[in-house]
Write a protein that holds these residues in place. Structure first.
Motif, PDB file in Angstrom:
ATOM      1  N   ARG A  78       0.753  -1.320   0.044  1.00 40.25           N
ATOM      2  CA  ARG A  78       0.009   0.009  -0.039  1.00 40.25           C
ATOM      3  C   ARG A  78       1.010   1.243  -0.146  1.00 40.25           C
ATOM      4  N   ASP A 117      -3.834  -0.899  -7.325  1.00 42.44           N
ATOM      5  CA  ASP A 117      -3.784   0.515  -7.312  1.00 42.44           C
ATOM      6  C   ASP A 117      -2.906   1.398  -7.702  1.00 42.44           C
ATOM      7  N   ARG A 121      -5.620  -0.712 -12.942  1.00 42.37           N
ATOM      8  CA  ARG A 121      -6.592  -1.720 -13.128  1.00 42.37           C
ATOM      9  C   ARG A 121      -6.885  -1.819 -14.621  1.00 42.37           C
TER      10      ARG A 121
END
Length: 215
Positions: A78, A117, A121
């Motif tokens: 992340r 992310d 995508r």
């Protein structure tokens, strides 16, 4: 176009280094450099067994160990994913030319969804994750499956890989292969073209790989 993910599109192998080393410490040991290198490109089950053997703890459950690593990697993915040199520009050129494109990775779907992310995508028509095939890399199934889902003959596909495991998978599937070494050297082999980085690749170059022998 068939793209590997870890070490090819994003510089995520260093994040795996962190998580795997931390797991070894959690188990009271230290992960050797040789064991870590042997994990590159491997599926989670194989990687955990290598780690357990390296620590002399073969009795540990690979699934339990990978769940620990996956939790740590979720945080790292992340916040720490960085594109490899030339990768984003190449993806953008491939998409602008409307070339059918797949992401083909040994990483499981939960982490792949987080990586997307960063990767975007919409940059891939198809995604084949490591936990979505019966036989992961170095078996040819992941690349054959990606070509099938794209509706493109595998012989008309170029696979881009950074690891010997991934290269073996793509070659066995029948794709033309571009190797871009990262943490592990790649040997010169029939059917494999090598570049130092993706900054040296463009659409004309990739198209040519399908038409000419490797050298």
């Amino acid at each position: 176009m068939l793209f590997d993910m870890d070490g090819t599109l994003v510089d995520s192998e260093r994040l795996w280094d962190t998580a795997l080393s931390e797991l070894a410490v959690h188990y009271g040991g230290t992960l050797s450099a040789q064991a870590r290198i042997s994990m590159v490109g491997m599926n989670p089950g194989v990687s955990m067994r290598i780690l357990h053997t390296d620590l002399g703890q073969e009795w540990r459950d690979p699934d339990e160990s990978y769940r620990w690593v996956e939790r740590r990697m979720t945080d790292l993915f992340r916040t720490g994913l960085v594109w490899r040199p030339g990768a984003l520009a190449l993806i953008e050129a491939v998409r602008a030319a409307a070339v059918p494109t797949a992401l083909v990775t040994s990483t499981g779907r939960p982490l792949v969804d987080i990586a997307l992310d960063t990767l975007g995508r919409d940059n891939f028509d198809v995604v084949v994750a490591g936990d979505e095939v019966r036989a992961p890399k170095p078996d040819p199934e992941p690349y054959r499956r990606a070509a099938e889902l794209l509706g493109v003959p595998i012989e008309r596909c170029v696979a881009i890989e950074d690891s010997p495991t991934g290269v073996a998978s793509a070659l066995a599937a029948g794709a033309a292969v571009l190797g871009v070494p990262n943490e592990v050297p790649l040997d010169v082999a029939d059917g494999v073209h090598l570049l130092e980085s993706l900054t040296g690749a463009d659409l004309d170059f990739l198209s040519g790989l399908i038409l000419k022998p490797a050298h």
